[in-house]
Design an enzyme around this catalytic site. Structure first.
Site, mmCIF file in Angstrom:
data_model
loop_
_atom_site.group_PDB
_atom_site.id
_atom_site.type_symbol
_atom_site.label_atom_id
_atom_site.label_comp_id
_atom_site.label_asym_id
_atom_site.label_seq_id
_atom_site.Cartn_x
_atom_site.Cartn_y
_atom_site.Cartn_z
ATOM 1 C CG HIS A 40 -0.005 4.310 4.781
ATOM 2 N ND1 HIS A 40 -0.734 3.516 5.612
ATOM 3 C CD2 HIS A 40 -0.850 5.297 4.370
ATOM 4 C CE1 HIS A 40 -1.970 3.990 5.723
ATOM 5 N NE2 HIS A 40 -2.061 5.070 4.971
ATOM 6 C CG ASP A 80 0.591 -1.338 7.779
ATOM 7 O OD1 ASP A 80 1.480 -2.176 8.011
ATOM 8 O OD2 ASP A 80 0.809 -0.111 7.760
ATOM 9 C CG HIS A 105 -4.112 0.098 6.677
ATOM 10 N ND1 HIS A 105 -4.058 0.630 7.938
ATOM 11 C CD2 HIS A 105 -2.932 0.430 6.087
ATOM 12 C CE1 HIS A 105 -2.889 1.244 8.113
ATOM 13 N NE2 HIS A 105 -2.194 1.139 7.003
ATOM 14 C CG HIS A 116 -0.402 0.056 2.535
ATOM 15 N ND1 HIS A 116 0.408 -0.920 3.065
ATOM 16 C CD2 HIS A 116 -0.513 1.010 3.504
ATOM 17 C CE1 HIS A 116 0.769 -0.581 4.288
ATOM 18 N NE2 HIS A 116 0.228 0.590 4.581
ATOM 19 C CG HIS A 139 3.905 -1.722 11.496
ATOM 20 N ND1 HIS A 139 4.717 -0.625 11.708
ATOM 21 C CD2 HIS A 139 3.111 -1.418 10.438
ATOM 22 C CE1 HIS A 139 4.408 0.328 10.819
ATOM 23 N NE2 HIS A 139 3.440 -0.127 10.045
ATOM 24 C CG ASP A 198 4.773 3.206 7.550
ATOM 25 O OD1 ASP A 198 3.900 3.523 6.721
ATOM 26 O OD2 ASP A 198 4.526 2.479 8.538
ATOM 27 C CG HIS A 199 4.169 0.049 4.363
ATOM 28 N ND1 HIS A 199 4.099 -1.274 4.727
ATOM 29 C CD2 HIS A 199 3.718 0.750 5.443
ATOM 30 C CE1 HIS A 199 3.616 -1.374 5.951
ATOM 31 N NE2 HIS A 199 3.380 -0.159 6.409
HETATM 32 ZN ZN LIG Z 1 -0.085 1.614 6.532
#
Ligand SMILES: [Zn+2]
Length: 256
Positions: free
Chosen positions: A59, A134, A115, A57, A172, A61-62
């Site tokens: 985001h 996530d 998400h 996805h 995570h 942090d990915h």
């Molecule tokens: Zn995420």
């Protein structure tokens, strides 16, 4: 068939990226690189050349490592077609039930929104591994940023239908907190008690709790268990639908 190796790369505070590679075939992907440096180090340490970047996805942090790693290695970026505009550097967009090949290894794409509205999973069914980003965590699930409880329940149900012995690699290290929350809902679940104790031992040594497995999640993850009589009793929701129970658990977890 040659073996698909999977190695975990800790990134940022509690993110995991994963190296997925078959050295004999000369293919090496990284799943959800938060940042370039730890990925670069992991590749160098193993003498690997990055050929692909897979994103579950959009985001940051990915995907934060996408552009620098693409620049450095010429890696091909694969991500959700429906989020093409939000995946930095995307080359190949994939959709529900697409089969994507990493060398001779096949990933079936599952669309698992909620998400984010276009979140996907990469299910390497022959290699017994699924990357869930996530959406499905060990004993938990992602927050509903761009979807409804019904949408997340459908997405989790799709993952639950995978083979029980598939390893689950999520985005995570939230497992201990998730387990503590799960015990508030289903304290009598012996599998859950055993698992939380085990997770606690691992985290005390700063070791990862990943991968999980689909069957283990079915037995211990409250978000996959809204039909559990004990969970329903805890919530006082004996006659509610699975989605209603799921939604209440997600609300409580947001405030846990
Ligand atoms: Zn995420």
């Amino acid at each position: 068939m040659a073996k698909l190796n999977i190695e975990l790369i800790p990134c940022l505070t509690d993110n995991y990226a994963y190296l997925v590679y078959d050295a004999d075939e000369g293919v090496c992907a990284v799943v959800d690189p938060s940042e370039p440096e730890p990925v670069r180090n992991a590749l160098a340490g193993r003498g690997l050349h990055l050929t692909h970047i897979l994103n579950t996805h959009h985001h940051f942090d990915h995907t934060g490592g996408n552009l620098p790693l693409k620049d450095e290695f010429g890696a091909v970026i694969v991500g959700p077609e429906k989020d093409r505009d939000r995946i930095p550097g995307i080359d190949i967009g994939v959709s529900e039930e697409a089969l994507w090949q990493l060398g001779t290894h096949t990933a079936r794409i599952l669309e698992i929104p909620a998400h984010t509205r276009a979140h996907i999973a990469f299910a390497f069914e022959n290699d017994k591994a699924v990357f869930t980003g996530d959406t499905l965590f060990a004993m938990g699930c992602g927050r509903l940023f761009e979807g409804t409880p019904q949408m997340m329940w459908n997405s989790l149900s799709k993952l639950m239908r995978l083979e029980g012995n598939m390893a689950v690699y999520c985005g995570h290290e939230y497992t201990l907190n998730n387990g503590r929350f799960a015990l508030t809902l289903e304290p009598g679940n012996e599998h859950l008690q055993w698992r939380v104790a085990e997770v606690q031992r691992l985290r005390e040594k700063n070791l990862p709790t990943i991968p999980s497995a689909i069957e283990l999640e079915r037995m211990t993850n409250p978000f996959l268990r809204p039909n559990s009589p004990e969970i329903r009793a805890t919530l006082g929701m004996g006659n509610a639908t699975d989605v209603e129970v799921f939604a209440e658990m997600r609300r409580r977890k947001d405030a846990f």
